[in-house]
Design a protein around this motif. Sequence first.
Motif: not given
Length: 301
Positions: A154-157, A176-181, A185-187
């Motif tokens: 949540e803090s990274v998002a 656990g982080i791929t679907s949310k971040l 982080l991808g772009p």
Amino acid sequence: MSFSLLRRRCTGLFATQTGVVAPLCLRHFSSTPAVLASRVAAKKLKLTKKQLALIAKKRAEKRERNAYAQEKMTLSDAIAVLRAVEVARPHSTYEITIRTAMSRGAPVPTGRINLPREAKPKREARILVFAEGRQAEEARRAGAHVVGGLELVESVAAGKHNNCTTVLCTTSLIRGITSKLGRVLGPRGLMPSERRGTVTDDIEGYISRLSSTTEWRGDKSGTIRMPIAKIHFPVEDVVKNVKLFVANVKRATGNLKDDEGEADAKVEKGKSKSKSIKPVNAITRILLSSTQGPGILIRDL
């Protein structure tokens, strides 16, 4: 009879005989659409994409081209030319540019390298690690700046750790982080992936390698730029840096493979009888330039 009265009578007589009205006796006023149309500015025609592309091509052809644009040199000759251009600026920088034929949707070429002699001081990397338990403790001992589990998502998002330059993740937490971040982080090119090696259980080893190497990354079009040496470096040091960097890029883009990889590929090819494996991103050209010098095509790399 006065002269003015005589002139008016003569003018009237001429008008009745010829049917032509003298311009001094009648002024013409008109408000017809034909007259008004001449006062309206002509509308600009909208050009099509093909016409705009043709105009841009013609303008590009008219631009002054570099004298070395179509001339290929060996690496040693290019270094000699650039040293002559920068003779009054010994602290200028050599820059190497590698252009690849990156297809649409292909991953941006990236990698890490440890040059024998760095052109610029290394920038300190700020590392964020998704890990738990023993692996989290190893990451803290190795020097990671931010360490945590799924509670960091949540803090990274929310953008609280945007100053981090590298993101690592263990294999147990990547789902656990791929679907949310992924879209966060991808772009930015920071999403952990197995291909780049940022999804690993050897967090400590990766951080130790990270501290001793420099990252290079291509742009969206697949062009890679890297400061490779200083003008005052000996020619031998410049050649070593250039050749090592080009080999590193070729290996990362699939244009160069290790001996073991080639042997495995031959075995797999013999079993499956498939077609030869093509490079991921074919290298189209390699240029060497300097701060104030031209870009020179290199032919022997």
